[in-house]
Design a protein around this motif. Sequence first.
Motif, short mmCIF file in Angstrom:
data_model
loop_
_atom_site.label_atom_id
_atom_site.label_comp_id
_atom_site.label_asym_id
_atom_site.label_seq_id
_atom_site.Cartn_x
_atom_site.Cartn_y
_atom_site.Cartn_z
N GLU A 36 0.84 -1.21 0.00
CA GLU A 36 0.00 0.00 0.00
C GLU A 36 0.87 1.25 0.00
O GLU A 36 0.57 2.23 -0.70
CB GLU A 36 -0.94 0.00 1.21
N ARG A 55 0.84 4.06 -2.81
CA ARG A 55 0.65 5.49 -2.51
C ARG A 55 1.79 6.31 -3.10
O ARG A 55 1.57 7.38 -3.68
CB ARG A 55 0.59 5.69 -0.99
N ARG A 109 1.34 6.48 -6.75
CA ARG A 109 0.28 7.43 -7.09
C ARG A 109 0.77 8.87 -6.97
O ARG A 109 0.44 9.73 -7.78
CB ARG A 109 -0.94 7.20 -6.20
N GLN A 110 1.56 9.11 -5.92
CA GLN A 110 2.12 10.46 -5.76
C GLN A 110 3.04 10.79 -6.93
O GLN A 110 3.01 11.91 -7.47
CB GLN A 110 2.91 10.55 -4.45
#
Length: 173
Positions: free
Chosen positions: A118, A122, A125-126
């Motif tokens: 996860e 994240r 995604r950033q």
Amino acid sequence: MGLLQPESGLLFWMTLAFGTVFFLVAKFGFPVIVKAIDDRKHYIDSSLVAARKARQQLSEVETEKRMMLMEAEAERAGILRAAAGEQERLLSEAREQAAKERARLVADARAEAEAEREAILRDARQQVALLAVAVTEKMLRRELQDRTAQAALAGQLLDEIEHSKYGTTCTPD
């Protein structure tokens, strides 16, 4: 007189002395001797009875000893069976606890791996968001210049995003 014919006086005194000694021995000696012999006989008889009783008690004690040994052996066997059962129970509990601990560790490792996944997602995604902002910024700067250049730049940036996201080497056309 000769040796084989005693005189009458000697014979009288010898008979009187023999009678007196016999009377005294019969009156005072024989009862004591007979009493001593009877006492000895009773002592021997009571000793024989006591020996028989002792022999009987000894056999009873031997029998009791055998019974106690059999009981002790049975008790020892019971204790050994109980100890073996307890050992098996403890081993079973230890195995169960080890299995639970192993399952907990596996679950913890999976949870940690999921959390790390996860975190990586994240982070990705950033990165994608930052790249999108950067692409948008560059596209806005170039938008004023040329539309075909803008499409080529968008394709190039998409290739770079794919390359950084999937770890593949992409070369622009």
